[in-house]
Design a protein around this motif. Structure first.
Motif, PDB file in Angstrom:
ATOM      1  N   THR A  49      54.403  43.587  58.681  1.00  0.00           N
ATOM      2  CA  THR A  49      53.377  44.419  59.323  1.00  0.00           C
ATOM      3  C   THR A  49      53.650  44.662  60.817  1.00  0.00           C
ATOM      4  O   THR A  49      53.178  43.908  61.673  1.00  0.00           O
ATOM      5  N   LEU A  50      54.389  45.700  61.080  1.00  0.00           N
ATOM      6  CA  LEU A  50      54.753  46.016  62.467  1.00  0.00           C
ATOM      7  C   LEU A  50      53.485  46.207  63.307  1.00  0.00           C
ATOM      8  O   LEU A  50      52.550  46.882  62.882  1.00  0.00           O
ATOM      9  N   PRO A  51      53.413  45.609  64.488  1.00  0.00           N
ATOM     10  CA  PRO A  51      52.179  45.645  65.274  1.00  0.00           C
ATOM     11  C   PRO A  51      51.925  47.000  65.943  1.00  0.00           C
ATOM     12  O   PRO A  51      52.870  47.726  66.252  1.00  0.00           O
ATOM     13  N   THR A  52      50.656  47.276  66.183  1.00  0.00           N
ATOM     14  CA  THR A  52      50.301  48.492  66.915  1.00  0.00           C
ATOM     15  C   THR A  52      50.414  48.198  68.409  1.00  0.00           C
ATOM     16  O   THR A  52      50.550  47.038  68.816  1.00  0.00           O
ATOM     17  N   ALA A  53      50.307  49.258  69.217  1.00  0.00           N
ATOM     18  CA  ALA A  53      50.407  49.096  70.674  1.00  0.00           C
ATOM     19  C   ALA A  53      49.291  48.179  71.178  1.00  0.00           C
ATOM     20  O   ALA A  53      49.505  47.356  72.082  1.00  0.00           O
ATOM     21  N   GLU A  54      48.104  48.324  70.590  1.00  0.00           N
ATOM     22  CA  GLU A  54      46.953  47.499  71.027  1.00  0.00           C
ATOM     23  C   GLU A  54      47.232  46.022  70.742  1.00  0.00           C
ATOM     24  O   GLU A  54      46.944  45.152  71.572  1.00  0.00           O
ATOM     25  N   GLU A  55      47.789  45.782  69.568  1.00  0.00           N
ATOM     26  CA  GLU A  55      48.085  44.396  69.203  1.00  0.00           C
ATOM     27  C   GLU A  55      49.120  43.793  70.150  1.00  0.00           C
ATOM     28  O   GLU A  55      49.009  42.630  70.549  1.00  0.00           O
ATOM     29  N   LEU A  56      50.104  44.601  70.521  1.00  0.00           N
ATOM     30  CA  LEU A  56      51.127  44.099  71.441  1.00  0.00           C
ATOM     31  C   LEU A  56      50.531  43.798  72.813  1.00  0.00           C
ATOM     32  O   LEU A  56      50.899  42.822  73.465  1.00  0.00           O
ATOM     33  N   GLU A  57      49.585  44.658  73.214  1.00  0.00           N
ATOM     34  CA  GLU A  57      48.924  44.455  74.506  1.00  0.00           C
ATOM     35  C   GLU A  57      48.125  43.148  74.467  1.00  0.00           C
ATOM     36  O   GLU A  57      48.168  42.350  75.413  1.00  0.00           O
ATOM     37  N   ALA A  58      47.424  42.965  73.348  1.00  0.00           N
ATOM     38  CA  ALA A  58      46.633  41.741  73.188  1.00  0.00           C
ATOM     39  C   ALA A  58      47.539  40.516  73.226  1.00  0.00           C
ATOM     40  O   ALA A  58      47.218  39.496  73.841  1.00  0.00           O
ATOM     41  N   LYS A  59      48.715  40.649  72.591  1.00  0.00           N
ATOM     42  CA  LYS A  59      49.673  39.534  72.568  1.00  0.00           C
ATOM     43  C   LYS A  59      50.127  39.188  73.994  1.00  0.00           C
ATOM     44  O   LYS A  59      50.204  38.019  74.365  1.00  0.00           O
ATOM     45  N   GLN A  60      50.334  40.235  74.777  1.00  0.00           N
ATOM     46  CA  GLN A  60      50.776  40.000  76.156  1.00  0.00           C
ATOM     47  C   GLN A  60      49.702  39.250  76.944  1.00  0.00           C
ATOM     48  O   GLN A  60      50.008  38.347  77.728  1.00  0.00           O
TER      49      GLN A  60
END
Lengths: 203, 356
Positions: free
Chosen positions: A139-150
């Motif tokens: 499940t490749l992450p969305t931009a929002e998910e990547l931002e949250a991860k950061q």
């Protein structure tokens, strides 16, 4: 309260995100390189705050550490097929959320053996799959998910800094140890942790 | 546990450890699903043993990555029974990813096969080639094989491999149709290998000296020609190649004697290994050697002295060849070589390739 002497009988108090505390043996805790770098030589005054992780996760991680206390020294990744029945049960009884929390906590505590087994387990999920099946699995992450991860990474960096500062405070209070080496140790630990977590955030 | 796993929400060092726990085949597949996975696989510094391209009916890229042999087949079929559509090589409709793992069963080795197949999107064959070359840090095609019944004309293959370092161009008559002489010249003109030629079993091959000489004078590492009945001493003297193997010629001992005299005087300066199948009438080795070395200063090597020659040194094709006896000769510049003759074979091997 714990003592700086590192023997298997020594118990350390661990504080979770809920503010609860529980005991972990020194032998189990020594499998954590993060702990070794921060507290092993100087001891901890009061509970060690691993407040980024909940009690259930930390207990699970230290359950693994307690179990593998007497195992031979870690020497690189072990194939998943070689896992003992206990190890298999340990992994199988976790749901996905717990598994992810355990990986994160194990990674933060730098417990090589557990992190390595978890990674091998994820790798197995992808084994023998074609590209389309792989896309479905990871499940490749969305931009929002990547931002949250950061943001999470940044928060963890701050938490690591906090833990290092606590270690520094403890060191300052420790009168039995020579002043200069402790100061150096604390500074080194603080720098190391800050660097590690800042590098994650930057990535 | 759920079948979906949010791998990329884990810390970066954990993601890297997951990738490191995977086998090369899974990594190659994973590298194709996003730019991120491609970058991570790239960072793992994988290195295959060999990458070759075969332009038969379905263009195939073969990657040898011990213990795996991976064939990526680019297909353009309408239906299973429909006549094959031979139009363009660029964009395949389906991609087959066939994996054979070499398994050691103790006394013998076997193969375990796993096949994957998917519908192709917008990728072209060249995109796939570039992709694998990049992630495997192997910036060359070690071998390009062409056959008589290739589905694609030489110009199209040339376009496909344009700008790539093709190390070896290999002609084969394994297909149903033999490559014509003109076809071979077309390929040689279209695709320029940087290291070696392999002309496998081409009994109908007729030398056209004026056309072939341009390929012999290139600074290649190796040439293998299976059958070349019209090869002459002049052709041999023209070859500016390090390792030459010609399985069958109509040359005789007298021709080789003349060749050796030219070599001593300084011809073929890059030559390190030469083996030529001859057409001598004598089966007597000693008599053949006398004819070979007539008028040449030489030193005999005892017949019981065994030596090993290392061929294709440093390449994936490196191999060892044992031989006994022979004679030392010396070139004017001091370079020492061994001349060796056996039944219908003549060898000239530089001392630097030999070990006792």
């Amino acid at each position: 309260m714990t003592s700086p002497a590192s023997s298997s009988e020594v118990k350390y108090l661990i504080e979770s995100s809920e503010g609860n505390t529980f005991d972990v043996s020194g032998a189990a805790l020594r499998q954590s390189n993060t702990f070794n770098a921060m507290f092993l030589n100087i001891g901890a005054d009061g509970p060690i705050p691993f407040t980024d992780y909940n009690e259930a996760t930390l207990k699970k991680v230290f359950e693994y550490c307690e179990h593998s206390v007497n195992e031979e020294n870690y020497s690189g990744p072990k194939h998943q097929d070689d896992l003992s029945k206990w190890d298999l049960n340990f992994f199988n009884e976790m749901d996905q959320k717990m598994f992810i929390d355990v990986i994160n906590a194990s990674n933060f505590l730098d417990i090589e053996r557990l992190t390595s087994y978890c990674c091998e387990r994820i790798a197995r999920m992808l084994r023998g799959k074609n590209t389309q099946e792989m896309i479905k699995v990871i499940t490749l992450p969305t931009a929002e998910e990547l931002e949250a991860k950061q943001k999470v990474e940044e928060k963890k960096a701050a938490a690591a800094k906090k833990v290092a500062e606590k270690a520094a405070e403890t060191a300052e209070k420790t009168e039995t140890l020579e002043e200069l080496p402790v100061q150096q140790l604390v500074q080194t630990t603080r720098n190391k942790l800050t660097r590690k977590y800042l590098s994650f955030s930057n990535e | 546990m759920s079948s979906n796993f949010p791998l990329f929400l884990l810390p970066d060092n954990v993601i890297l450890s997951v990738f490191r726990s995977m086998e090369a085949v899974d990594l190659m597949l994973l590298s194709m699903i996003s730019m991120r996975t491609k970058e991570i696989v790239c960072s793992l510094n994988l290195h295959p043993d060999k990458i070759s391209l075969d332009t038969r009916a379905s263009c195939e890229l073969e990657i040898r990555f011990s213990p795996f042999i991976i064939r990526v087949a680019f297909k353009k079929f309408e239906k299973k029974d429909a006549e094959r559509e031979i139009v363009v090589i660029e964009r395949p409709e389906k991609v087959g990813f066939y994996v054979s793992r070499i398994v050691n069963y103790g006394l013998f080795k076997g193969l375990e096969n796993v096949n994957y197949q998917w519908e192709n999107g917008t990728f072209e064959v060249r995109d796939y080639i570039d992709h694998f070359i990049k992630i495997l840090h192997h910036h060359r095609i070690d071998e390009l094989s062409v056959m008589g019944d290739d589905a694609y004309p030489p110009e199209e293959i040339q376009q496909l491999v344009n700008g790539l370092d093709i190390r070896e161009l290999s002609f084969s008559d394994e297909g149903n149709v033999r490559i014509s002489d003109d076809g071979m010249i077309n390929y040689l003109n279209a695709i320029k290998p940087t290291r070696s030629f392999y002309l496998d079993r081409s009994p109908l091959f007729v030398w056209n000296h004026s056309k072939m000489s341009q390929f012999f004078v290139q600074n290649l590492d190796c040439i293998v020609i299976a059958n070349s009945p019209l090869l002459t001493l002049d052709d041999l003297l023209l070859m500016n190649i390090s390792e030459i193997q010609i399985n069958r010629t109509r040359m005789i001992g007298k021709d080789f004697n003349r060749f050796l005299k030219h070599w001593i005087a300084g011809s073929n300066p890059r030559l390190k290994y030469l083996t030529v199948g001859d057409d001598s009438t004598t089966d007597d080795r000693e008599e053949f050697e006398r004819e070979l070395l007539n008028g040449i200063d030489h030193r005999k090597i005892p017949d019981e002295e065994e030596r090993t020659c290392i061929k294709r040194m440093g390449t994936y094709e490196e191999c060892r060849e044992k031989m006994t006896g022979g004679s030392y000769i010396r070139r004017k510049d001091g370079t020492e070589a061994i001349v060796h003759a056996e039944y219908h074979w003549f060898h000239l091997i530089l001392q630097e390739l030999m070990s006792i």
